[in-house]
Design a protein around this motif. Structure first.
Motif, PDB file in Angstrom:
ATOM      1  N   ARG B 314       0.851  -1.195   0.000  1.00  0.00           N
ATOM      2  CA  ARG B 314       0.000   0.000   0.000  1.00  0.00           C
ATOM      3  C   ARG B 314       0.891   1.250   0.000  1.00  0.00           C
ATOM      4  O   ARG B 314       0.627   2.225  -0.700  1.00  0.00           O
ATOM      5  CB  ARG B 314      -0.919  -0.002   1.223  1.00  0.00           C
ATOM      6  CG  ARG B 314      -1.828   1.221   1.324  1.00  0.00           C
ATOM      7  CD  ARG B 314      -2.937   1.199   0.292  1.00  0.00           C
ATOM      8  NE  ARG B 314      -3.732  -0.005   0.453  1.00  0.00           N
ATOM      9  CZ  ARG B 314      -4.655  -0.185   1.411  1.00  0.00           C
ATOM     10  NH1 ARG B 314      -4.908   0.798   2.238  1.00  0.00           N
ATOM     11  NH2 ARG B 314      -5.321  -1.308   1.504  1.00  0.00           N
ATOM     12  N   ALA B 315       1.948   1.180   0.815  1.00  0.00           N
ATOM     13  CA  ALA B 315       2.862   2.330   0.894  1.00  0.00           C
ATOM     14  C   ALA B 315       3.518   2.584  -0.466  1.00  0.00           C
ATOM     15  O   ALA B 315       3.655   3.734  -0.889  1.00  0.00           O
ATOM     16  CB  ALA B 315       3.917   2.091   1.971  1.00  0.00           C
ATOM     17  N   TRP B 316       3.896   1.508  -1.143  1.00  0.00           N
ATOM     18  CA  TRP B 316       4.520   1.683  -2.471  1.00  0.00           C
ATOM     19  C   TRP B 316       3.571   2.387  -3.438  1.00  0.00           C
ATOM     20  O   TRP B 316       3.962   3.287  -4.177  1.00  0.00           O
ATOM     21  CB  TRP B 316       4.912   0.321  -3.060  1.00  0.00           C
ATOM     22  CG  TRP B 316       6.033  -0.354  -2.345  1.00  0.00           C
ATOM     23  CD1 TRP B 316       6.882   0.202  -1.434  1.00  0.00           C
ATOM     24  CD2 TRP B 316       6.429  -1.721  -2.483  1.00  0.00           C
ATOM     25  NE1 TRP B 316       7.769  -0.736  -0.988  1.00  0.00           N
ATOM     26  CE2 TRP B 316       7.530  -1.923  -1.617  1.00  0.00           C
ATOM     27  CE3 TRP B 316       5.969  -2.799  -3.236  1.00  0.00           C
ATOM     28  CZ2 TRP B 316       8.169  -3.152  -1.485  1.00  0.00           C
ATOM     29  CZ3 TRP B 316       6.597  -4.025  -3.118  1.00  0.00           C
ATOM     30  CH2 TRP B 316       7.697  -4.196  -2.251  1.00  0.00           C
ATOM     31  N   VAL B 317       2.316   1.929  -3.425  1.00  0.00           N
ATOM     32  CA  VAL B 317       1.337   2.509  -4.355  1.00  0.00           C
ATOM     33  C   VAL B 317       1.063   3.970  -4.013  1.00  0.00           C
ATOM     34  O   VAL B 317       1.050   4.841  -4.884  1.00  0.00           O
ATOM     35  CB  VAL B 317       0.018   1.692  -4.345  1.00  0.00           C
ATOM     36  CG1 VAL B 317      -1.090   2.429  -5.096  1.00  0.00           C
ATOM     37  CG2 VAL B 317       0.245   0.323  -4.980  1.00  0.00           C
ATOM     38  N   LEU B 318       0.888   4.239  -2.719  1.00  0.00           N
ATOM     39  CA  LEU B 318       0.581   5.617  -2.320  1.00  0.00           C
ATOM     40  C   LEU B 318       1.750   6.563  -2.570  1.00  0.00           C
ATOM     41  O   LEU B 318       1.564   7.732  -2.876  1.00  0.00           O
ATOM     42  CB  LEU B 318       0.208   5.671  -0.847  1.00  0.00           C
ATOM     43  CG  LEU B 318      -1.263   5.512  -0.506  1.00  0.00           C
ATOM     44  CD1 LEU B 318      -1.456   5.621   0.999  1.00  0.00           C
ATOM     45  CD2 LEU B 318      -2.128   6.554  -1.214  1.00  0.00           C
ATOM     46  N   GLN B 319       2.958   6.015  -2.424  1.00  0.00           N
ATOM     47  CA  GLN B 319       4.137   6.857  -2.653  1.00  0.00           C
ATOM     48  C   GLN B 319       4.161   7.356  -4.101  1.00  0.00           C
ATOM     49  O   GLN B 319       4.568   8.479  -4.377  1.00  0.00           O
ATOM     50  CB  GLN B 319       5.416   6.074  -2.335  1.00  0.00           C
ATOM     51  CG  GLN B 319       6.621   6.983  -2.209  1.00  0.00           C
ATOM     52  CD  GLN B 319       7.925   6.218  -2.104  1.00  0.00           C
ATOM     53  OE1 GLN B 319       7.970   4.999  -2.278  1.00  0.00           O
ATOM     54  NE2 GLN B 319       9.005   6.936  -1.819  1.00  0.00           N
ATOM     55  N   ALA B 320       3.697   6.495  -4.992  1.00  0.00           N
ATOM     56  CA  ALA B 320       3.717   6.851  -6.413  1.00  0.00           C
ATOM     57  C   ALA B 320       2.443   7.568  -6.861  1.00  0.00           C
ATOM     58  O   ALA B 320       2.373   8.075  -7.973  1.00  0.00           O
ATOM     59  CB  ALA B 320       3.929   5.587  -7.244  1.00  0.00           C
ATOM     60  N   SER B 321       1.412   7.587  -5.996  1.00  0.00           N
ATOM     61  CA  SER B 321       0.145   8.226  -6.365  1.00  0.00           C
ATOM     62  C   SER B 321       0.122   9.688  -5.917  1.00  0.00           C
ATOM     63  O   SER B 321       0.935  10.094  -5.098  1.00  0.00           O
ATOM     64  CB  SER B 321      -1.034   7.523  -5.695  1.00  0.00           C
ATOM     65  OG  SER B 321      -1.010   6.146  -5.949  1.00  0.00           O
ATOM     66  N   TRP B 322      -0.818  10.436  -6.430  1.00  0.00           N
ATOM     67  CA  TRP B 322      -0.988  11.839  -6.064  1.00  0.00           C
ATOM     68  C   TRP B 322       0.310  12.614  -6.269  1.00  0.00           C
ATOM     69  O   TRP B 322       0.694  13.431  -5.448  1.00  0.00           O
ATOM     70  CB  TRP B 322      -1.462  11.967  -4.606  1.00  0.00           C
ATOM     71  CG  TRP B 322      -2.767  11.283  -4.374  1.00  0.00           C
ATOM     72  CD1 TRP B 322      -2.937  10.023  -3.877  1.00  0.00           C
ATOM     73  CD2 TRP B 322      -4.070  11.785  -4.664  1.00  0.00           C
ATOM     74  NE1 TRP B 322      -4.279   9.720  -3.845  1.00  0.00           N
ATOM     75  CE2 TRP B 322      -4.993  10.780  -4.318  1.00  0.00           C
ATOM     76  CE3 TRP B 322      -4.548  12.989  -5.195  1.00  0.00           C
ATOM     77  CZ2 TRP B 322      -6.365  10.943  -4.487  1.00  0.00           C
ATOM     78  CZ3 TRP B 322      -5.923  13.145  -5.347  1.00  0.00           C
ATOM     79  CH2 TRP B 322      -6.809  12.132  -5.001  1.00  0.00           C
ATOM     80  N   GLY B 323       0.987  12.322  -7.333  1.00  0.00           N
ATOM     81  CA  GLY B 323       2.279  12.948  -7.609  1.00  0.00           C
ATOM     82  C   GLY B 323       3.372  12.155  -6.933  1.00  0.00           C
ATOM     83  O   GLY B 323       3.335  11.968  -5.719  1.00  0.00           O
ATOM     84  N   ASP B 324       4.300  11.652  -7.702  1.00  0.00           N
ATOM     85  CA  ASP B 324       5.397  10.892  -7.086  1.00  0.00           C
ATOM     86  C   ASP B 324       6.454  11.862  -6.560  1.00  0.00           C
ATOM     87  O   ASP B 324       6.283  13.093  -6.616  1.00  0.00           O
ATOM     88  CB  ASP B 324       5.978   9.870  -8.073  1.00  0.00           C
ATOM     89  CG  ASP B 324       6.576  10.522  -9.303  1.00  0.00           C
ATOM     90  OD1 ASP B 324       6.745  11.759  -9.308  1.00  0.00           O
ATOM     91  OD2 ASP B 324       6.868   9.792 -10.271  1.00  0.00           O
ATOM     92  N   ALA B 325       7.547  11.307  -6.052  1.00  0.00           N
ATOM     93  CA  ALA B 325       8.555  12.144  -5.392  1.00  0.00           C
ATOM     94  C   ALA B 325       9.119  13.196  -6.357  1.00  0.00           C
ATOM     95  O   ALA B 325       9.356  14.342  -5.965  1.00  0.00           O
ATOM     96  CB  ALA B 325       9.669  11.269  -4.832  1.00  0.00           C
ATOM     97  N   ALA B 326       9.299  12.826  -7.639  1.00  0.00           N
ATOM     98  CA  ALA B 326       9.889  13.757  -8.604  1.00  0.00           C
ATOM     99  C   ALA B 326       8.984  14.972  -8.808  1.00  0.00           C
ATOM    100  O   ALA B 326       9.445  16.120  -8.838  1.00  0.00           O
ATOM    101  CB  ALA B 326      10.131  13.036  -9.934  1.00  0.00           C
ATOM    102  N   VAL B 327       7.686  14.707  -8.936  1.00  0.00           N
ATOM    103  CA  VAL B 327       6.711  15.789  -9.116  1.00  0.00           C
ATOM    104  C   VAL B 327       6.758  16.753  -7.939  1.00  0.00           C
ATOM    105  O   VAL B 327       6.818  17.980  -8.105  1.00  0.00           O
ATOM    106  CB  VAL B 327       5.279  15.204  -9.253  1.00  0.00           C
ATOM    107  CG1 VAL B 327       4.219  16.299  -9.129  1.00  0.00           C
ATOM    108  CG2 VAL B 327       5.138  14.457 -10.559  1.00  0.00           C
ATOM    109  N   HIS B 328       6.747  16.170  -6.747  1.00  0.00           N
ATOM    110  CA  HIS B 328       6.658  17.028  -5.560  1.00  0.00           C
ATOM    111  C   HIS B 328       7.991  17.730  -5.260  1.00  0.00           C
ATOM    112  O   HIS B 328       7.996  18.866  -4.809  1.00  0.00           O
ATOM    113  CB  HIS B 328       6.152  16.216  -4.368  1.00  0.00           C
ATOM    114  CG  HIS B 328       4.690  15.914  -4.473  1.00  0.00           C
ATOM    115  ND1 HIS B 328       3.721  16.878  -4.306  1.00  0.00           N
ATOM    116  CD2 HIS B 328       4.029  14.767  -4.784  1.00  0.00           C
ATOM    117  CE1 HIS B 328       2.523  16.332  -4.488  1.00  0.00           C
ATOM    118  NE2 HIS B 328       2.679  15.050  -4.785  1.00  0.00           N
ATOM    119  N   ARG B 329       9.115  17.031  -5.513  1.00  0.00           N
ATOM    120  CA  ARG B 329      10.417  17.696  -5.322  1.00  0.00           C
ATOM    121  C   ARG B 329      10.530  18.905  -6.247  1.00  0.00           C
ATOM    122  O   ARG B 329      10.991  19.961  -5.857  1.00  0.00           O
ATOM    123  CB  ARG B 329      11.566  16.721  -5.618  1.00  0.00           C
ATOM    124  CG  ARG B 329      11.970  15.940  -4.409  1.00  0.00           C
ATOM    125  CD  ARG B 329      13.401  15.464  -4.537  1.00  0.00           C
ATOM    126  NE  ARG B 329      13.555  14.306  -3.681  1.00  0.00           N
ATOM    127  CZ  ARG B 329      13.449  13.058  -4.096  1.00  0.00           C
ATOM    128  NH1 ARG B 329      13.248  12.798  -5.372  1.00  0.00           N
ATOM    129  NH2 ARG B 329      13.566  12.076  -3.246  1.00  0.00           N
TER     130      ARG B 329
END
Lengths: 262, 351
Positions: B314-329
């Motif tokens: 679940r954590a893996w999926v959520l990490q990539a959802s709603w904008g992944d790390a690259a988008v938010h960084r």
């Protein structure tokens, strides 16, 4: 009956999920931290709310005795929908036994003039199981214990009373005191609206003098019982191994019969 | 700035924690893996009765008119239980939008508040420009709010031309590529969509904190019980240090999430930056917690029968959802360079 006023005895206890602690001097449970609503009391609160709803009106009043003016457990039951609470808190109450507690609760209950008093069969931290019937005796009310179903019809309460073999149907005139067993209804979860409303619901705080009791009737001073000794519970044994010679089932049936499961 | 929660906020959080602990045990998460709609309709009803779907809906519309601060406290507990279903989508992203658009409110607000209708939000957009939109629980939801070709579309099931299932590593997750065959174009959809995406990203960050915290707790319990060479394996420094690192990461992410919630509740100009920062650190901390949990569990952690993977995936999926790390960084970087401006642009997931 148009209105149904129900008083529910609720106990606020130390969280059973946290390791409990005994006072080495008195062997009494330490109750200094945050207290929560005893799970077994949630059933009484739920039944009381349903009875008031079915009657089309009425008040559910919580009655509790707790140290340090503790209200967190009461707020949980108020959030479920109870109208108000009476809390008795007084340093003089420390060390109360079951009868002392019953005296306090009985005096507090009188102030709510209920049609029906509900309580759990026993508390999760004390387990004497004697307080509710003592309250009934002090109030001069009939007591019906171990209810698994409670209905009000006319001026009577109709109770299905749990027995070892099944249940008895008991009809008893109101006002009365009924103790309810755990697990017989599904207590509602407090809603967010209920939690917010609970904040402004009245909690009347009383002390021993306010109840008109004398200090030697309650607390350690009035206690006829004392915890003499505390011993660790026996460790669980290894169990019995039965070789099945084709008649193993009989041993299982005998064992279950002994436990009164079948 | 007030840094502590009110008694009432704590009471709301505890009420949700208590309810999901009883009604959503690990077996319920596992059930969602076995098939079916990927959420429990009766639990949805309970969440509705409790008021979870009305948290961010204004009081006159029948909600509680609360803020992102209460929302993240609730979402953290939802994450701790790994509650299956489009909870971020409905409670955080979609509900304020449904309440704000009269055409949607009339038909959907009441059942959605009660948890009788499932509403989802398609944060993925029409990424490939193929005219289809990836939407969590898009095939199961009664109403899907999706970004379609720059427009925010409200789709009922009757409006779907097709819904092609998308599988995920988290078997409790349901996704679909929706091809709209109609639907309502939401007025002021651009701003509504952006605000919804922002709320969803923050809720996902809070959920990640809950997931991470629970994985650390699970592992601490396991290494305290599991003995090797005559002692609990948790007594070895190698294990302790791993868990301390994971714990630290989760504890560091939590205030970032709270800060972002505060910024959103107060409509601060740093809201976009704070939400993105929260999403990055929460995702990272949950991923670390999962990796450490897996290593410290040893072989049993790899087994399907053990519950750890339900939380980890679940954590893996959520990490990539709603904008992944690259988008938010990238969004944090843009905001830092540009100074404190209200940057609510969500960028795109391929950034």
């Amino acid at each position: 009956m148009l209105r149904m006023n129900v008083a529910v005895c609720v106990k606020q206890i130390p969280d059973p999920a946290a390791p409990g602690e005994l006072d080495p001097g008195t062997n009494n449970l330490v109750r200094t931290g945050k207290l929560i609503l005893d799970d077994s009391d949630a059933y009484g609160v739920e039944i009381a709310l349903r009875l008031a709803e079915q009657a089309g009106g009425g008040e559910v009043t919580l009655v509790s005795m707790a140290p340090n003016g503790e209200v967190s457990g009461l707020r949980t039951a108020l959030a479920m929908g109870a109208s108000r609470a009476i809390l008795v808190s007084d340093e003089k109450l420390a060390g109360s036994d079951a009868l002392g507690t019953a005296r306090v609760l009985a005096e507090a209950i009188k102030r709510a003039s209920p049609d029906l008093v509900l309580a759990a069969t026993e508390s999760t931290d004390g387990y004497t199981g004697t307080t509710p019937v003592q309250v009934a005796e002090l109030l001069g009310l009939p007591a019906v214990t171990f209810a698994k179903k409670v209905e009000v019809e006319g001026g009577n309460v109709k109770v299905e009373r749990q027995t070892e073999a099944g249940y008895d149907e008991v009809i008893c005139p109101l006002p009365a005191l009924v103790t309810v067993t755990a697990g017989v209804v599904e207590p509602r979860y407090p809603s967010f609206k209920g939690i917010m409303a609970a904040k402004s619901k009245p909690v009347d705080q009383l002390d021993v003098a306010g109840l008109g009791l004398s200090p030697d009737q309650v607390g350690a001073a009035g206690a006829g019982q004392r915890v003499i000794e505390v011993a660790d519970a026996e460790e669980r044994g290894a169990g019995e191994i039965v070789e099945d010679d084709g008649e193993g089932f009989a041993k299982i049936v005998a064992y279950l019969e002994q436990l009164k499961i079948v | 700035m007030k840094f502590s929660f009110t008694d009432e906020q704590i009471a709301l959080r505890d009420a949700v924690a208590d309810m999901v602990a009883k009604e959503c045990p690990a077996s319920a998460v596992r059930n969602a893996w076995e098939g079916g709609p990927g959420y429990d309709p009766s639990l949805w009803g309970r969440l509705g009765a409790m008021g979870v779907f009305g948290l961010l809906v204004p009081e006159p519309a029948g909600g509680l008119g609360m803020s992102a601060i209460e929302m993240v406290l609730v979402m953290e507990e939802v994450g701790r239980a790994a509650l299956p279903g489009p909870i971020v989508e409905q409670a955080a992203a979609a509900m304020p939008l449904v309440a704000a658009v009269p055409e949607l409110a009339e038909r959907w607000l009441e059942p959605a508040l009660a948890g009788e209708a499932v509403v989802t939000f398609g944060p993925m957009g029409d990424a490939a420009g193929r005219g289809v939109v990836g939407t969590p629980w898009g095939a199961e939801a009664d109403l899907s709010l999706v970004d379609h070709g720059g427009q925010l579309l409200a789709l009922t099931r009757d409006d779907l031309h097709s819904a092609e299932p998308v599988s995920q590593v988290d078997g409790s997750w349901r996704g679909a590529l929706l091809t709209p065959g109609g639907g309502l174009v939401v007025p002021d959809g651009d701003a509504q969509g952006r605000a919804g995406w922002e709320r969803g990203a923050l809720a996902a960050a809070a959920e990640l904190v809950g997931l991470g915290a629970r994985m650390v707790e699970m592992t601490v319990a396991y290494v305290t019980e599991r003995r090797q060479f005559g002692v609990p394996v948790g007594s070895y420094q190698a294990v302790k240090h791993h868990l301390a690192n994971a714990h630290l990461a989760v504890e560091y992410a939590r205030p970032a999430v709270y800060r972002a919630a505060w910024s959103m509740a107060r409509r601060e100009s740093t809201q976009g930056r704070d939400v993105s920062f929260a999403k990055v650190v929460a995702g990272k901390s949950a991923a670390l917690a999962g990796r450490v949990a897996l290593q410290c569990h040893g072989a049993i952690g790899y087994s399907f029968e053990h519950d750890l993977h339900l939380w980890m995936k679940r954590a893996w999926v959520l990490q990539a959802s709603w904008g992944d790390a690259a988008v938010h960084r990238a969004r944090v970087a843009r905001s830092v360079i540009a100074g404190h401006t209200l940057d609510t642009s969500q960028g795109s997931d391929e950034a």
